[in-house]
Design an enzyme around this catalytic site. Structure first.
Site, mmCIF file in Angstrom:
data_model
loop_
_atom_site.group_PDB
_atom_site.id
_atom_site.type_symbol
_atom_site.label_atom_id
_atom_site.label_comp_id
_atom_site.label_asym_id
_atom_site.label_seq_id
_atom_site.Cartn_x
_atom_site.Cartn_y
_atom_site.Cartn_z
ATOM 1 N N THR A 28 -5.286 -0.299 8.744
ATOM 2 C CA THR A 28 -4.594 0.090 7.513
ATOM 3 C C THR A 28 -4.191 -1.144 6.728
ATOM 4 O OG1 THR A 28 -2.433 0.191 8.617
ATOM 5 C CG2 THR A 28 -3.701 2.246 8.471
ATOM 6 N N ASN A 80 -1.240 -2.249 4.365
ATOM 7 C CA ASN A 80 0.106 -1.879 3.939
ATOM 8 C C ASN A 80 0.487 -2.662 2.695
ATOM 9 O OD1 ASN A 80 -0.111 -0.849 6.582
ATOM 10 N ND2 ASN A 80 2.095 -0.940 6.863
ATOM 11 N N GLU A 111 0.855 3.124 4.022
ATOM 12 C CA GLU A 111 -0.227 2.678 4.900
ATOM 13 C C GLU A 111 -1.539 3.272 4.400
ATOM 14 O OE1 GLU A 111 0.737 2.818 9.154
ATOM 15 O OE2 GLU A 111 2.730 3.525 8.570
#
Length: 214
Positions: free
Chosen positions: A44, A46, A112
């Site tokens: 992910t 962020n 995310e």
């Protein structure tokens, strides 16, 4: 807990995003909780959650949309059809969560983003591969690290609320389905134009110009 029952394969109106979408968010890619790749196998990106203050009505949950990364710091080479366009930011499909992740009981809200391959590429999450002893494994799209790179995100629709889960495997499976729902939702013409352009629609082209302007 997540309710039992099948998931809708597509979300959002076929006619395209309706208010409040598209929603713009942007920021540098920062380090998250360190669980996405290590524990879940789901990379992910962020970005800081402070920009959510501009969107107080945006509820926690899972969303789909499109993203672009500053090509001065990160260039996507996974799409052969884009050869010769490295100076231009690639616009890619994405699924994202905004919230606290009840399974991990986070204390702070986070954004995310999982960046998926182009819709023209095979979906790595279309099926679960069976490993030894009958255990299934999901392969998610992975890119090289790009911490510090400016990211722009257009949220085009809402998939589902946050849930808690009985196991890590149940969480991963629901995220796999999220990816498939996001892909199917973005493959509709009114959404795919945010990725492909060329439709001559001023509102869409304005959003695309914002995405690739760094």
């Amino acid at each position: 807990m997540r309710p039992d029952g099948p998931r809708d394969p597509v979300v959002g109106p076929d006619s395209g995003p309706e208010p409040p979408y598209p929603v713009r968010l942007s920021g540098p890619v920062i380090k998250g909780f360190g669980r996405g790749s290590k524990e879940l196998g789901i990379p992910t990106a962020n970005i800081p959650a402070e920009e959510l203050a501009e969107h107080p009505d945006l509820q926690v949950g899972v969303y789909y949309g499109v993203v672009a990364l500053d090509p001065a710091k990160f260039q996507y080479h996974g799409d052969a059809s884009r050869k010769g366009e490295d100076s231009q930011a690639a616009i890619l499909p994405a699924v994202l969560s905004i919230g606290y992740n009840p399974f991990y009981k986070n204390k702070t809200r986070s954004i995310e983003i999982h960046i998926m391959p182009p819709l023209s590429s095979p979906s790595p999450t279309a099926e679960v591969t069976t490993q030894g002893q009958g255990h299934g494994q999901v392969k998610f799209h992975k890119l090289p690290d790009f911490y510090g790179t400016q990211l722009k995100l257009l949220i085009l629709g809402y998939i589902r609320p946050e849930f808690d889960y009985v196991s890590l495997e149940a969480l991963v499976e629901d995220i796999r389905v999220d990816c498939e729902v996001a892909r199917a939702s973005l493959q509709r013409p009114a959404y795919e134009r945010y990725l492909a352009g060329g439709q001559g629609l001023d509102a869409v082209e304005k959003q695309r110009r914002w995405l690739v302007s760094f």
